[in-house]
Structure formats: structure tokens, C-alpha cells
Design a protein around this motif. Sequence first.
Motif, PDB file in Angstrom:
ATOM      1  N   ARG A 234      38.234 -28.860   7.291  1.00 51.86           N
ATOM      2  CA  ARG A 234      39.120 -28.245   8.283  1.00 51.86           C
ATOM      3  C   ARG A 234      38.438 -28.047   9.634  1.00 51.86           C
ATOM      4  NH1 ARG A 234      40.943 -23.368  10.330  1.00 51.86           N
ATOM      5  NH2 ARG A 234      43.195 -23.310  10.726  1.00 51.86           N
ATOM      6  N   ASN A 235      37.171 -27.647   9.614  1.00 52.55           N
ATOM      7  CA  ASN A 235      36.495 -27.376  10.887  1.00 52.55           C
ATOM      8  C   ASN A 235      36.257 -28.649  11.708  1.00 52.55           C
ATOM      9  OD1 ASN A 235      34.599 -28.272   8.978  1.00 52.55           O
ATOM     10  ND2 ASN A 235      32.909 -27.396  10.141  1.00 52.55           N
ATOM     11  N   GLU A 236      36.401 -29.822  11.074  1.00 53.10           N
ATOM     12  CA  GLU A 236      36.226 -31.088  11.794  1.00 53.10           C
ATOM     13  C   GLU A 236      37.562 -31.738  12.150  1.00 53.10           C
ATOM     14  OE1 GLU A 236      33.550 -33.813   9.915  1.00 53.10           O
ATOM     15  OE2 GLU A 236      32.206 -32.223   9.239  1.00 53.10           O
ATOM     16  N   GLN A 237      38.648 -31.178  11.627  1.00 54.30           N
ATOM     17  CA  GLN A 237      39.961 -31.787  11.865  1.00 54.30           C
ATOM     18  C   GLN A 237      40.391 -31.695  13.326  1.00 54.30           C
ATOM     19  OE1 GLN A 237      42.950 -30.221   9.229  1.00 54.30           O
ATOM     20  NE2 GLN A 237      41.930 -30.984   7.377  1.00 54.30           N
ATOM     21  N   ILE A 238      39.801 -30.768  14.054  1.00 61.40           N
ATOM     22  CA  ILE A 238      40.203 -30.541  15.442  1.00 61.40           C
ATOM     23  C   ILE A 238      40.111 -31.810  16.286  1.00 61.40           C
ATOM     24  CG2 ILE A 238      37.873 -29.702  16.002  1.00 61.40           C
ATOM     25  CD1 ILE A 238      39.168 -27.910  18.117  1.00 61.40           C
ATOM     26  N   TYR A 239      39.070 -32.615  16.047  1.00 61.79           N
ATOM     27  CA  TYR A 239      38.874 -33.824  16.858  1.00 61.79           C
ATOM     28  C   TYR A 239      39.977 -34.849  16.595  1.00 61.79           C
ATOM     29  CZ  TYR A 239      34.307 -31.640  17.213  1.00 61.79           C
ATOM     30  OH  TYR A 239      33.302 -30.740  17.423  1.00 61.79           O
ATOM     31  N   ILE A 240      40.301 -35.012  15.321  1.00 60.94           N
ATOM     32  CA  ILE A 240      41.348 -35.978  14.977  1.00 60.94           C
ATOM     33  C   ILE A 240      42.714 -35.462  15.423  1.00 60.94           C
ATOM     34  CG2 ILE A 240      42.513 -37.132  13.057  1.00 60.94           C
ATOM     35  CD1 ILE A 240      39.857 -37.277  11.632  1.00 60.94           C
ATOM     36  N   LEU A 241      42.943 -34.167  15.226  1.00 62.09           N
ATOM     37  CA  LEU A 241      44.228 -33.588  15.649  1.00 62.09           C
ATOM     38  C   LEU A 241      44.425 -33.742  17.156  1.00 62.09           C
ATOM     39  CD1 LEU A 241      44.219 -30.355  13.463  1.00 62.09           C
ATOM     40  CD2 LEU A 241      45.794 -32.294  13.239  1.00 62.09           C
ATOM     41  N   ASN A 242      43.363 -33.542  17.907  1.00 60.87           N
ATOM     42  CA  ASN A 242      43.471 -33.700  19.363  1.00 60.87           C
ATOM     43  C   ASN A 242      43.833 -35.135  19.734  1.00 60.87           C
ATOM     44  OD1 ASN A 242      42.975 -33.029  22.270  1.00 60.87           O
ATOM     45  ND2 ASN A 242      41.311 -34.497  21.960  1.00 60.87           N
ATOM     46  N   ASN A 243      43.191 -36.082  19.070  1.00 60.44           N
ATOM     47  CA  ASN A 243      43.486 -37.487  19.372  1.00 60.44           C
ATOM     48  C   ASN A 243      44.907 -37.871  18.956  1.00 60.44           C
ATOM     49  OD1 ASN A 243      40.933 -37.988  20.441  1.00 60.44           O
ATOM     50  ND2 ASN A 243      40.069 -38.375  18.423  1.00 60.44           N
ATOM     51  N   ILE A 244      45.334 -37.335  17.815  1.00 59.11           N
ATOM     52  CA  ILE A 244      46.713 -37.592  17.379  1.00 59.11           C
ATOM     53  C   ILE A 244      47.697 -37.024  18.401  1.00 59.11           C
ATOM     54  CG2 ILE A 244      48.447 -37.043  15.627  1.00 59.11           C
ATOM     55  CD1 ILE A 244      46.126 -37.014  13.571  1.00 59.11           C
ATOM     56  N   GLY A 245      47.426 -35.788  18.820  1.00 51.01           N
ATOM     57  CA  GLY A 245      48.298 -35.150  19.812  1.00 51.01           C
ATOM     58  C   GLY A 245      48.342 -35.935  21.107  1.00 51.01           C
ATOM     59  N   ALA A 246      47.181 -36.396  21.559  1.00 52.28           N
ATOM     60  CA  ALA A 246      47.119 -37.166  22.812  1.00 52.28           C
ATOM     61  C   ALA A 246      47.947 -38.440  22.715  1.00 52.28           C
ATOM     62  CB  ALA A 246      45.665 -37.497  23.138  1.00 52.28           C
ATOM     63  N   GLN A 247      47.901 -39.086  21.542  1.00 49.01           N
ATOM     64  CA  GLN A 247      48.664 -40.319  21.357  1.00 49.01           C
ATOM     65  C   GLN A 247      50.174 -40.066  21.324  1.00 49.01           C
ATOM     66  OE1 GLN A 247      46.167 -42.781  22.068  1.00 49.01           O
ATOM     67  NE2 GLN A 247      47.663 -43.866  20.849  1.00 49.01           N
ATOM     68  N   LEU A 248      50.567 -38.878  20.840  1.00 49.36           N
ATOM     69  CA  LEU A 248      51.996 -38.582  20.668  1.00 49.36           C
ATOM     70  C   LEU A 248      52.659 -38.027  21.924  1.00 49.36           C
ATOM     71  CD1 LEU A 248      51.895 -36.954  17.106  1.00 49.36           C
ATOM     72  CD2 LEU A 248      52.851 -39.190  17.695  1.00 49.36           C
ATOM     73  N   ILE A 249      51.874 -37.661  22.922  1.00 48.69           N
ATOM     74  CA  ILE A 249      52.447 -37.025  24.120  1.00 48.69           C
ATOM     75  C   ILE A 249      53.545 -37.879  24.742  1.00 48.69           C
ATOM     76  CG2 ILE A 249      51.958 -36.396  26.527  1.00 48.69           C
ATOM     77  CD1 ILE A 249      49.282 -35.271  25.575  1.00 48.69           C
ATOM     78  N   GLY A 250      53.296 -39.174  24.826  1.00 47.43           N
ATOM     79  CA  GLY A 250      54.266 -40.051  25.490  1.00 47.43           C
ATOM     80  C   GLY A 250      55.503 -40.344  24.673  1.00 47.43           C
ATOM     81  N   THR A 251      55.387 -40.289  23.342  1.00 43.35           N
ATOM     82  CA  THR A 251      56.516 -40.691  22.488  1.00 43.35           C
ATOM     83  C   THR A 251      57.212 -39.519  21.800  1.00 43.35           C
ATOM     84  OG1 THR A 251      54.965 -41.053  20.656  1.00 43.35           O
ATOM     85  CG2 THR A 251      55.513 -42.958  22.035  1.00 43.35           C
ATOM     86  N   ASP A 252      56.461 -38.491  21.451  1.00 43.09           N
ATOM     87  CA  ASP A 252      57.039 -37.350  20.727  1.00 43.09           C
ATOM     88  C   ASP A 252      56.320 -36.075  21.165  1.00 43.09           C
ATOM     89  OD1 ASP A 252      58.154 -35.576  18.968  1.00 43.09           O
ATOM     90  OD2 ASP A 252      57.839 -36.812  17.177  1.00 43.09           O
ATOM     91  N   PRO A 253      56.642 -35.573  22.363  1.00 43.86           N
ATOM     92  CA  PRO A 253      55.899 -34.434  22.917  1.00 43.86           C
ATOM     93  C   PRO A 253      55.961 -33.169  22.065  1.00 43.86           C
ATOM     94  CG  PRO A 253      57.845 -34.935  24.246  1.00 43.86           C
ATOM     95  CD  PRO A 253      57.674 -36.059  23.294  1.00 43.86           C
ATOM     96  N   GLN A 254      57.071 -32.921  21.396  1.00 42.87           N
ATOM     97  CA  GLN A 254      57.168 -31.709  20.578  1.00 42.87           C
ATOM     98  C   GLN A 254      56.237 -31.784  19.370  1.00 42.87           C
ATOM     99  OE1 GLN A 254      58.695 -28.848  21.448  1.00 42.87           O
ATOM    100  NE2 GLN A 254      58.986 -30.029  23.349  1.00 42.87           N
ATOM    101  N   ARG A 255      56.206 -32.948  18.769  1.00 45.92           N
ATOM    102  CA  ARG A 255      55.282 -33.125  17.648  1.00 45.92           C
ATOM    103  C   ARG A 255      53.839 -33.065  18.148  1.00 45.92           C
ATOM    104  NH1 ARG A 255      54.672 -38.477  13.814  1.00 45.92           N
ATOM    105  NH2 ARG A 255      53.304 -37.544  12.240  1.00 45.92           N
ATOM    106  N   ALA A 256      53.604 -33.636  19.319  1.00 46.37           N
ATOM    107  CA  ALA A 256      52.270 -33.588  19.918  1.00 46.37           C
ATOM    108  C   ALA A 256      51.841 -32.146  20.145  1.00 46.37           C
ATOM    109  CB  ALA A 256      52.255 -34.361  21.231  1.00 46.37           C
ATOM    110  N   LYS A 257      52.786 -31.317  20.649  1.00 42.09           N
ATOM    111  CA  LYS A 257      52.471 -29.903  20.901  1.00 42.09           C
ATOM    112  C   LYS A 257      52.080 -29.199  19.606  1.00 42.09           C
ATOM    113  CE  LYS A 257      55.272 -27.362  23.483  1.00 42.09           C
ATOM    114  NZ  LYS A 257      56.405 -26.462  23.856  1.00 42.09           N
ATOM    115  N   ALA A 258      52.835 -29.451  18.546  1.00 44.06           N
ATOM    116  CA  ALA A 258      52.544 -28.804  17.263  1.00 44.06           C
ATOM    117  C   ALA A 258      51.157 -29.194  16.753  1.00 44.06           C
ATOM    118  CB  ALA A 258      53.613 -29.187  16.243  1.00 44.06           C
TER     119      ALA A 258
END
Length: 525
Positions: free
Chosen positions: A219-243
Amino acid sequence: MKRFFHIILLFTIILFGCRCTSTETNRCLTEVDSLVRRNQIDSAFRIINRVDVANLTSSTDSANFFLQKTRLLYKLYKPIKSTEMIDYSIRYYENQNDNIEKLTEAYFYKGVVLYEHKQIKDAIVYIKKAEYVARKLSTHPIKLQIYENLFVINEESGERQLALKYAKKVLDIANTLKDKVQLARAYNNIAVAYNKLHQTDSANVYITKSMKMLHYIPRNEQIYILNNIGAQLIGTDPQRAKAVLLKAISIAPMGAAFDNLATIYMREGNMHRANELWDKALKTNSMQVRTDVMTSRFRHQCATADYKGAAETAQQLISAKDSLYKSWKENDIRNNQMAFDNIKAEQEYEHKTEMGIFTIVLLSLSLVAIFLFLRYRTYKARNALALDQLRIKDFECQIADFEKQGQAKEKEIEELYRKRKNFLEKHRENLSEGHKLYIDVMEGKTIALWRKKEFENFIEYYRLINMSYVDALEVEYDSLSPKNQFFLIMEHIGKSDKEIMRIMGLADGSIRSIRSRINKRRIVY
């Protein structure tokens, strides 16, 4: 008094019971290594802290201890003030030819410690050393760490292609090891590299793969992957990216995640929240993240006609980019890596050249030795044949003498025939071949296709017929070739020039040349 003694005794037992004795040190270090391999870092650290440095009585234990201690301090994000411990390990393992794995680890951990100390150039040298030494290992977890760190170094310095190269190397090894955690990280890193290279489709493919394996990551390492996932989703699904990004910062503060969230809030029109997040993001130590934050804020200020704010941000952005550029230029990550690779390539080329020269020299010497041995063996065989021919001739002379004496010498004659037969049998193959060749020549057949061996067999057989003449050829001429000896034998047995030309397949005028060469070989006394 007695009670005081018991207290002291109990304290001593507890004190020494908490330390590894000299005899237990090696066992403790082995256990530490085992725990680290099972990713039980905290347990390993507790055990290594029980090792008393005073009990390190051998260089082997000392080198192993300092390597393990440095590794654990690094993995637990504890401060490492100097590289003295790992330097000791490196000096020891560099002199040990049978411990490539530990030398690789020692180089690697010195490299990452130096990188944390901002000694980038030296860090690259040691991590690259680890990379090159690790090539001698089969697929091994240390390679994953080396390649992953080289990915991070190149990604942070803007070397996207090199970052992608090392991310893919991590993926290859993770696939081989079937390491789910490393696979998830590798997918994430490749997505980051593709994203920075503006190859969105490829980035999305690997982000999707990474998302499916997120549960394997601590869990303490998931932050990096979650950030990258969020960054990728900003353009296509901003609400999911925010979550996703909110989940990331719930694990731990992260400048890049704050920046990505701020972008979403800005697009939603919530500038108060966006500015709050940008302010938080600017507190990061990462110059790259701070530059990205300022760029986002500057673009928004320009878009909303906040020219005063844009001017202030622009000044900060210019200063940050100058610092970032200066850092990149000073460290010159790409060229330093290329320089190291070139040096290693040159060393390997020189080594291969030296090995090639050594091999050629060794092969040449071997061929010379074989040639000399064969010459010696041939000489020895010919010498033995010549001696045996003398004996055969002597037997024949004795037989002739005894035959003149009649029946009184029948037993002696029989014994001489037996001895003669034995000697002839000993050299039967050569003499038989020589006899056949002799018959061919006497019948007028050509010898145009003869090789050296045929000439030698003919001469050795002819020695039986006229030993004195063949011996004379060897005495009167200096190293006469078998072919030239054959020519003289043909003359000796009365063959005409025309017959010799036909037998030897010679052209007109060749006989004169042969005689000239033979005369030059004649020894003048």
C-alpha cells in the motif's frame, strides 16, 4: 549486597543475550540475508542490530555485515551519512573472484547512496559498474533494482528513451522471475516513459496492465502507480482520475499527485482548491515537479488574463528551469552513461583483442610444436627404417655367404630369413607402397600426381635395392627434396631425358632447370 550482585548478573545476561556472539555472527548474517530475500526488512534490521562489530573477526564477515547494514538502512529510508561501510565491502569483494553477486550489490548500494547525497556523477559510475558486473549473473533480483534505479535516474533527468530502455529491461526480468510486484512496477514505469514521450496509446496499454496488478503492490508504494493512473485518466475520465488521485494522497503526500489534482480542480473552476494543491505541490524537493506545477499555474494565469500573477510565476518558472537545466548540464546524465558504456566497450574490445592475439599466438605455437613433432617423428621413423634397411642388407649378405657353404648352414640361413622377414614386416606398409610405386615407374607410368609421401615411399624402397646410392644422395647434397632425389635415381637407373620427362610429366627445358637446382645443392668439400 547479594541482591545487588543478582541485579548486575541479570543485566549482564540481558546485555549479552541481545548481541550476536562471535560464533553466532555468521549465522546472524545468513539469517539477515534470508529475511531480506523474503522482503522481511524490519525483522532483518532487528537481527543485524544485534551484531556487535567487535565480534567481526574476519574480513568476510565484516564485508558481509557492512553490505547488509547499508542495504537495510537504504531499504528502510534511514539516513546513511557516509559510504565508509560500503567502501569496505567493495574493497573486499573486488579482490574476491568468486563473489560476483555481492560485488554487484556493493556497487549498487554505493551508487544509490551517492545519488541520495546528490553526488550524481559518482552515483552513475557505481550503478553502471553494478550493471556491467551483473551481466555475469543469471537472472537475479539485483538486476531488477539496478535497472529500476537507472530508469528513475534517466526519467528524472529527462532522458526518456533511456528510461524506457531500462523499464523494459525490468519487465523482461520480472516476466522471467514471475514477480508480480515487479511486473506491476515495470508496467507503470513503461507507461510513464511512453507518456513523457507523448506516445499516449502505448502509455494507456501499460497503465491498464498496471491497474490490473495494483493489488500486488504494498500500500505504501501504490501512491506512485495511482498518481500515474490518475494522470493518464485526466483527459478521458476526470472524475475517475480525481478519485484515483485522492486515494494516492491519502496514502502519503506527493507533489506530482497534488499537481494533477490541481489540474482537475482548475478545469472544474475550483481555483481556490487548485491553488491550495499547487502550493502544496511546490513544497516538494523535486525540481521537475516544481517546474511542472509552475508551468500549469502559469498557463492558467495566462488563460484567465491574470497577467500580474503570470509574470510572477514566469519569473519563478524561469529560475526553476534554469536550476533544473544547470543540474542536468552539470550531471550530464546521458553523456556520463554513454561515456561509461564507451569505456567499458573499449575495455571489452581491448580484452577481446588481447585474447584474440593470445589465442592466435597460442595456436601458432601449437601448430609449430605439432609441425616439429611430426617432423621429428618422420625423421625418427625414416632413421629407424634406414637402420633396419642396413640390417636387412646385412642379413641378405650373410644369407648369400651361407648359401655358398651349402647345407651345413641351413639353420643359420633359416634364422636370417626369419629376421629379415620380421624387419620387412615392421615396415611392410611403407615398403609395400614403395614397391608398388617402383613397379609403376619401371613400367613407364607417369608420376605427375604424386605427392611428397609417394616420393618418400619410393626412395625408401629403392634404398633396399641400392642403399649406398641413396645414402650418397643424402651425404653429397644439402637437403635435397624427395622429388629431386627421384630425378637423380631415374638418371642412375639409366632412364633417358625423354623417358624422365614423360614419367615426371615435365615440359621441354624443365630438365635443365632441375639439374641446375640440384647442382646448387651439391656439397663441395
